[in-house]
Scaffold this active site. Structure first.
Site, PDB file in Angstrom:
ATOM      1  CB  THR A  55       2.927   7.554   6.722  1.00 45.34           C
ATOM      2  OG1 THR A  55       2.113   7.270   7.857  1.00 45.34           O
ATOM      3  CG2 THR A  55       2.978   6.359   5.803  1.00 45.34           C
ATOM      4  CE  LYS A  82      -1.660  24.044 -12.561  1.00 49.37           C
ATOM      5  NZ  LYS A  82      -0.460  23.803 -13.351  1.00 49.37           N
ATOM      6  NE  ARG A 104      -1.362   8.564   4.663  1.00 50.89           N
ATOM      7  CZ  ARG A 104      -1.156   8.770   5.967  1.00 50.89           C
ATOM      8  NH1 ARG A 104      -1.388   9.947   6.497  1.00 50.89           N
ATOM      9  NH2 ARG A 104      -0.717   7.784   6.724  1.00 50.89           N
TER      10      ARG A 104
HETATM   11  N1   CP Z   1       0.170   7.156  11.786  1.00 52.10           N
HETATM   12  C1   CP Z   1       0.109   7.907  10.675  1.00 52.10           C
HETATM   13  O1   CP Z   1      -0.275   7.426   9.605  1.00 52.10           O
HETATM   14  O2   CP Z   1       0.503   9.200  10.845  1.00 52.10           O
HETATM   15  P1   CP Z   1       0.608  10.272   9.684  1.00 52.10           P
HETATM   16  O3   CP Z   1      -0.802  10.586   9.229  1.00 52.10           O
HETATM   17  O4   CP Z   1       1.295  11.457  10.298  1.00 52.10           O
HETATM   18  O5   CP Z   1       1.390   9.669   8.559  1.00 52.10           O
END
Ligand code: CP
Length: 334
Positions: A55, A82, A104
């Site tokens: 991703t 930290k 993420r």
């Molecule tokens: N499919 C997927 O989200 O893979 P990664 O965790 O490598 O981003």
């Protein structure tokens, strides 16, 4: 569409528009010069608090192919170690002028918080939050299904507008899978029928309300001749924090829910094998299945770039800017 937080927010028309636009983006990527000027002067921040290979790299590639400036932030090695909060991290990155933040995070809901908090003025794209959602993964999966199973020409085929009537089996660790949640919602929106297959311990509470069937027996579902099987990663890192004990042993999990050569042979000839990655080879999928000609796992990764280009383009250019590169007025006609 101001943000992309969940596949549950997408109407059928919006989802189809993203998939159609991804088809146009993919066509540009077959050219010798892959870079488009579309997002020149825009800044995309990749904000990754959790590990990622596919991703993170594909969002970076997608943004760069659209000529955006890209800032990559990884929590590891940053001031998060930290104790810096999501808010202060986001404010710091906003000070750099982010037009889009791809996030993420290990906490379900973190992208929603970012989108509604005012900590960033840019579009927020969920690149996977906890066990909640991973919308661009579901979109690239739908795009891959469409290319292989809908219409003779896949995404370029005008008849290939949705996934009506397809049967997709999603198999494995549904409990911890944001990919499963995102796919069930999106595939349902696009007209596909989904069957979740998992041991009872790996089926989420409340699954009855999801728009899909649930089975505890993979062999029974394979007998129904699904058009695609999507194998899910067994997320051992989330299981160990919950004390483990979701299945008796890896061997028993594989016997009940692994895709091996025997099950692969029982699938219909046209069926494809999918996996979002990363794979646990030998646990949820055997090498025979992962490396078979019907596996589209590497293609899913490639399709992720086109789909993420489409998402960034639609969010940041609002569909107003042409996809195709403009002719260079300083260059004489050839
Ligand atoms: N499919 C997927 O989200 O893979 P990664 O965790 O490598 O981003």
């Amino acid at each position: 569409m101001k943000h992309l937080l969940s596949t549950g927010d997408l109407t059928r028309d919006e989802a189809v528009l993203i998939l159609d636009t991804a088809g146009q983006m993919a066509a540009t990527q077959a050219r010798e010069i892959k870079k488009l000027p579309t997002l020149r002067g825009r800044t995309v921040v990749n904000l990754f608090f959790e590990d990622s290979t596919r991703t993170r790299i594909s969002f970076e590639t997608a943004a760069k192919r659209l000529s955006a400036d890209v800032i990559n932030f990884s929590a590891k090695g940053s001031s998060v170690s930290k104790g810096e909060s999501l808010k202060d991290t986001a404010l710091t990155l906003q000070a750099m002028g982010a037009d889009a933040v791809v996030i993420r995070h290990q906490a379900s809901g973190a992208p929603h918080t970012l989108a509604t908090s005012g900590w960033t003025h840019g579009a927020v794209v969920n690149a996977g939050d906890g066990t909640h959602q991973h919308p661009t993964q579901a979109l690239l999966d739908a795009y891959t299904l469409r290319r292989h199973l809908v219409g003779a020409g896949g995404a370029q085929d005008p008849s290939g507008r949705d996934l009506d009537g397809l049967h997709v089996a999603i198999v494995g660790d549904v409990l911890h899978s944001r990919v499963a949640r995102s796919n069930v919602q999106l595939l349902h929106t696009l007209g596909a029928h989904v069957t979740l297959v998992a041991p009872p311990t790996l089926v989420p509470v409340g699954v009855e309300a999801w728009p899909c069937d649930v089975s505890y027996r993979l062999d029974d579902v394979i007998d129904t001749k699904p058009d695609a099987v999507m194998m899910l990663r067994v997320q051992r890192e989330r299981m160990s924090s919950a004390g483990g004990g979701f299945f008796p042993s890896p061997l028993e999990y594989t016997r009940g829910y692994g895709l091996d050569a025997r099950r692969l042979a029982a699938l219909p000839d046209h069926a494809i094998v999918m996996h979002p990655g990363p794979m646990n080879r030998g646990l949820e999928i055997s090498a025979d299945a992962a490396d078979s000609p019907r596996a589209v796992i590497v293609e899913q990764v490639a399709n992720g770039v086109a789909v993420r280009m489409a998402v960034l383009y639609l969010l940041l250019a609002g569909g107003q800017t042409p996809v195709a590169p403009q002719p260079n007025p300083n260059r004489s006609a050839e």
